[in-house]
Design an enzyme around this catalytic site. Structure first.
Site, PDB file in Angstrom:
ATOM      1  N   HIS A 191     -25.827  24.127 -27.737  1.00 13.97           N
ATOM      2  CA  HIS A 191     -27.285  23.664 -28.029  1.00 13.97           C
ATOM      3  C   HIS A 191     -28.256  23.757 -27.049  1.00 13.97           C
ATOM      4  CE1 HIS A 191     -25.575  22.152 -31.926  1.00 13.97           C
ATOM      5  NE2 HIS A 191     -24.709  21.435 -31.034  1.00 13.97           N
TER       6      HIS A 191
HETATM    7  C1  BDR Z   1     -27.310  17.717 -29.710  1.00 10.22           C
HETATM    8  O1  BDR Z   1     -26.623  16.681 -29.512  1.00 10.22           O
HETATM    9  C2  BDR Z   1     -25.911  16.408 -28.644  1.00 10.22           C
HETATM   10  O2  BDR Z   1     -24.470  16.200 -28.941  1.00 10.22           O
HETATM   11  C3  BDR Z   1     -25.899  17.891 -27.884  1.00 10.22           C
HETATM   12  O3  BDR Z   1     -25.910  17.413 -26.547  1.00 10.22           O
HETATM   13  C4  BDR Z   1     -27.213  18.303 -28.360  1.00 10.22           C
HETATM   14  O4  BDR Z   1     -28.318  18.038 -27.363  1.00 10.22           O
HETATM   15  C5  BDR Z   1     -27.121  18.849 -30.677  1.00 10.22           C
HETATM   16  O5  BDR Z   1     -27.603  18.299 -32.026  1.00 10.22           O
END
Ligand code: BDR
Ligand code: CA
Length: 316
Positions: A240
């Site tokens: 992400h």
């Molecule tokens: C987001 O949630 C976190 O677990 C990750 O770092 C990212 O920022 C994705 O949904």
């Protein structure tokens, strides 16, 4: 050309840590003013220590400031199942090279925005608590923000609940404050990040970079990948947060549309749900640029090229 002033607000977290390394790679275009951390993937003590350790790994002298220890209204939800018990499982990291700084992350954001000679770009990789509190405490900073690129939200299903993406779910009220602040906002949600997968071939490219950073990223992501990709029937886990930095470095890798954007705060089932439409009306005008598509291989090429720059200096 003058470097672009940037602050990263994050909750490392393996994908946050990769985003930090992408930013800290030698020869980058940013003037990285600081890194603020927030409670999210793991509690604040871990996200703060992790950000400082990642800076030590990169041999970067960047101010790291601890921000808010919990969301505005809800109690903290964490994601150890994805990131491991301390947020960065799988690889040894050096101890932080800098002593802790005695300034709250929210005050750092306010001070930097107030004092900067030019508007600042913000990259947010976690729950939006720090930025929301900064905007509440000092509303004029909104005029000193050039751009906010947010990893958060989802046009489709969520990842923490059927309705919501993790960062928006953890602190929906903060997300709402930020979305309603009238900032130049770009949203990179799950629709994009679920295209950027950590396949075994891609992890092997990190491991083959020939430096400690590449080895470390390969180990983090091998651990981080367990479970999340399987859940979606994907050949790897969604990477992400590096998408935010990739967008700042190479926006042509992404495409999206202006949309009306809002965040649900009141419902139980839909807590943190992203409400968005590209079909604009005077009542529902464009409030964000929402990304929808990404050249995933281009993001990985950028990561490999940048992380290879750590080269001799950060050899394991
Ligand atoms: C987001 O949630 C976190 O677990 C990750 O770092 C990212 O920022 C994705 O949904
Ligand atoms: Ca994150």
């Amino acid at each position: 050309m003058a470097k672009r002033p940037l602050i990263i607000d994050c909750d490392p977290g393996a994908d946050d840590a990769v985003a930090l390394l992408l930013t800290l790679a030698p020869g980058q275009e940013f003037d990285l003013l600081g890194i603020t951390t927030v409670a999210g993937n793991v509690p604040l003590a871990h996200t703060y220590a992790n950000a400082r350790r990642v800076c030590a790994l990169a041999r970067a002298e960047v101010p790291v400031l601890a921000g808010c220890p919990r969301p505005l209204v809800h109690s903290l939800t964490t994601a150890e199942a994805i990131h491991g018990p301390t947020g960065l499982a799988g690889a040894e990291l050096p101890e932080p090279s800098q002593p802790p700084l005695d300034c709250h992350g929210v005050d750092f954001l306010i001070n930097q925005c107030s004092q900067a000679g030019q508007p600042i770009t913000l990259a947010t990789l976690g729950p939006l608590t720090n930025l929301a509190v900064a905007l509440i405490k000092c509303p004029p900073i909104a005029t000193q923000i050039a751009q906010v690129v947010v990893m958060g939200g989802s046009l489709g299903p969520g990842n923490i609940t059927p309705a919501a993406e993790f960062n928006f779910y953890v602190d929906p009220h903060a997300a709402r404050v930020v979305v309603e602040a009238g900032l130049p906002l770009t949203l990179i949600g799950l629709d994009v990040t679920h295209q950027v997968l950590t396949t075994p071939e891609r992890l092997a490219r990190f491991a083959a970079l020939g430096n400690r950073v590449g080895q470390t990223v390969a180990r983090w992501l091998a651990h981080y990948g367990q479970g999340e990709g399987d859940r979606y029937g994907l050949p790897g886990a969604p990477l992400h947060d590096p998408c935010v930095i990739a967008y700042l470095l190479q926006p042509d890798l992404f495409s999206g549309r202006p949309m009306y954007l809002a965040v649900e705060t009141d419902s139980r089932l839909s807590r943190g749900r992203t409400i968005a439409t590209p079909y604009l009306t005077p009542e529902y005008p464009a409030t964000a640029q929402v990304m929808e598509e990404v050249d995933a291989e281009g993001v990985y090429e950028l990561l490999w090229e940048r992380l290879a720059r750590f080269g001799e200096g950060v050899r394991g």
